[in-house]
Write a protein that holds these residues in place. Sequence first.
Motif, PDB file in Angstrom:
ATOM      1  N   MET A 268       0.848  -1.194   0.000  1.00  0.00           N
ATOM      2  CA  MET A 268       0.000   0.000   0.000  1.00  0.00           C
ATOM      3  C   MET A 268       0.883   1.244   0.000  1.00  0.00           C
ATOM      4  SD  MET A 268      -3.248   1.043   2.390  1.00  0.00           S
ATOM      5  CE  MET A 268      -2.388   0.683   3.915  1.00  0.00           C
ATOM      6  N   ASN A 269       0.801   2.027  -1.076  1.00  0.00           N
ATOM      7  CA  ASN A 269       1.581   3.266  -1.190  1.00  0.00           C
ATOM      8  C   ASN A 269       0.831   4.450  -0.597  1.00  0.00           C
ATOM      9  OD1 ASN A 269       3.795   2.041  -2.577  1.00  0.00           O
ATOM     10  ND2 ASN A 269       2.554   2.025  -4.443  1.00  0.00           N
ATOM     11  N   GLN A 270      -0.423   4.606  -0.991  1.00  0.00           N
ATOM     12  CA  GLN A 270      -1.234   5.717  -0.497  1.00  0.00           C
ATOM     13  C   GLN A 270      -2.300   5.183   0.459  1.00  0.00           C
ATOM     14  OE1 GLN A 270      -1.160   9.261  -0.949  1.00  0.00           O
ATOM     15  NE2 GLN A 270      -2.536   8.929   0.773  1.00  0.00           N
ATOM     16  N   PRO A 271      -2.198   5.466   1.760  1.00  0.00           N
ATOM     17  CA  PRO A 271      -3.186   4.953   2.727  1.00  0.00           C
ATOM     18  C   PRO A 271      -4.587   5.521   2.446  1.00  0.00           C
ATOM     19  CG  PRO A 271      -1.200   5.745   3.833  1.00  0.00           C
ATOM     20  CD  PRO A 271      -1.120   6.216   2.417  1.00  0.00           C
ATOM     21  N   PHE A 272      -5.571   4.712   2.761  1.00  0.00           N
ATOM     22  CA  PHE A 272      -6.966   5.139   2.665  1.00  0.00           C
ATOM     23  C   PHE A 272      -7.783   4.303   3.643  1.00  0.00           C
ATOM     24  CE2 PHE A 272      -6.435   1.727  -0.381  1.00  0.00           C
ATOM     25  CZ  PHE A 272      -7.599   0.984  -0.305  1.00  0.00           C
ATOM     26  N   GLU A 273      -9.050   4.651   3.758  1.00  0.00           N
ATOM     27  CA  GLU A 273      -9.952   3.926   4.658  1.00  0.00           C
ATOM     28  C   GLU A 273     -10.914   3.067   3.843  1.00  0.00           C
ATOM     29  OE1 GLU A 273     -11.282   6.649   8.143  1.00  0.00           O
ATOM     30  OE2 GLU A 273     -10.826   7.976   6.448  1.00  0.00           O
ATOM     31  N   LEU A 274     -11.259   1.934   4.442  1.00  0.00           N
ATOM     32  CA  LEU A 274     -12.229   1.026   3.833  1.00  0.00           C
ATOM     33  C   LEU A 274     -13.460   0.944   4.730  1.00  0.00           C
ATOM     34  CD1 LEU A 274     -10.342  -2.109   2.440  1.00  0.00           C
ATOM     35  CD2 LEU A 274     -12.265  -0.981   1.335  1.00  0.00           C
ATOM     36  N   LEU A 275     -14.637   1.076   4.136  1.00  0.00           N
ATOM     37  CA  LEU A 275     -15.877   0.974   4.897  1.00  0.00           C
ATOM     38  C   LEU A 275     -16.828   0.044   4.163  1.00  0.00           C
ATOM     39  CD1 LEU A 275     -17.793   1.792   7.184  1.00  0.00           C
ATOM     40  CD2 LEU A 275     -18.425   3.809   5.817  1.00  0.00           C
TER      41      LEU A 275
END
Length: 534
Positions: A204-211
């Motif tokens: 994972m290069n660019q963190p993000f959130e999963l919902l």
Amino acid sequence: MVPPESEQKTPSIILFSELGVWNLYFLLKLYLFATHSINFHFLENIAFLLFIIAPFQTHFLYKLRQVVVIPMGISLLYYDSWLPSFDKLIIQIKNLASFDISYLFELSTRFFNFELVSAFFVVVVCYYYFKNWIKFTSITIGLFSYFLFMQYYQPEADTKTQIVRAQNTFNNTNTQSSNSPDEHLQQFFSYEAKRKIGYDNVTMNQPFELLFLNVCSLSWDDLKHTGLDTHILFDKFDIMFQQFNTATSYSGPAAIRLLRASCGQRTHSQLYSPADNQCYLFNNLAKLGFGQNLLMNHDGKFDNFEQYIRKEGGWNVPNQLDPQSPLIQKSFDGSPIYSDRSLFDQWLAKTDSKPSATLYNTVSLHDGNKILGNQSRLNSLENFHPRLLTLLNDINYLFEKIEQSGRKVMVVLVPEHGAGIKGDNLQLAGMREFPSYNITHVPVGVKLFGMPKGKEQTLNVSSPTSYLAISKLVQQVVEKDMFGEPTSTLSAIINSLPTTEPVSENDSATVIRHNGTYQMKIGEEDWIQYGNDN
């Protein structure tokens, strides 16, 4: 049945006795069979009919028959019905003990069928008016013969076991051609056992959130029935899966299948045995650096839902429900159901910079729920539309808030199963004993907030898919760095998603698509055609 006046007066040869009032029993069952309201086991029913008209020549045997024939008739009628098997019924009765009294009354009213009562009334009146002029036993036996002939000698497309044909078709790319539904099913599970989505070489290069919005009781059929399939929310998704199959019609198995989405579809029984570590979606996400969160708008106690997702889904984090959240509904078992919008606000308030994967489970649409306040007088069928409208508005509210926040979030709407709000010939409205296509065919949507390139138009996935496609999509969004510097397009990603043909199971019934129609097997019974036009 007329008893012999005495053993001495009984003729030595009697071909058969009259059925008497039992004609009503068989005529009504044949009517129900003709209208596809029940099954009809010809061998067992013929044996029962012969038992009734058997020329018993002793008073003792006649009296014995009078004692056992009524419970036998009731048992056979239950056996012919589409109701659960007796052992399953015992489990259901245990669940019924926890239902709210108003919901039990509501369920009882659904069993009332004005057309059936009218037909029964007509048959009874005709029988008692014409019984002295017409040999109804001959009519009953004649109808028996007719339906038996039609059952075994009419072309398959017109047999009486055909319930409803489904219109949707697709190219079967996952299994070899098979000669029978059983072979088809065996080939399907053999193929699915080999499928896995690997995360080992993904960074994972660019963190993000999963919902993940795991919604109980929402299908395409429910949306169309309520007219809410045109809600503005569905125009906001980047991706819509048009042919997603949940593989089950119950919540626990559906949640387990989602949590094990990184492997191909397993049989229903295999859900309750340990799976390969690579199968657990949230464990794979944890390896990429995602934290894990669980949020439910209910206590998770009914049918041991939370216990099952922990044990079989590899889930260890606690439910983060704030008990001070406002109540909006009362569940069918009397337990509280909390406001989805309030819990969305709770999720939005979390500002942890670490990437996280949250499973949000809501039962706001479950059958039997009562709305608190002005609409409390409505039963759960009447209040389904306002409950669904509220949920869709709340999700739309969530989307607006995420958009305003500027956060990088991937939202996946993935219903557990449909509500069966319309019902069909085999199941009452709200019942989900059989995993019909209309119940397992659900709207799955994906929205990516904060992507470098804004949304252009919704991309539709028209091929048959299931949970494996969700795992692959998440993996590709991470691998292709869709929130950073994308190395692919969403169109290219969805074109590479794995397909899964619709095979659905509960513990007592299996529904597959075979040779252009949906077919169902209940226990060890023969396959019957079962589907709904869409």
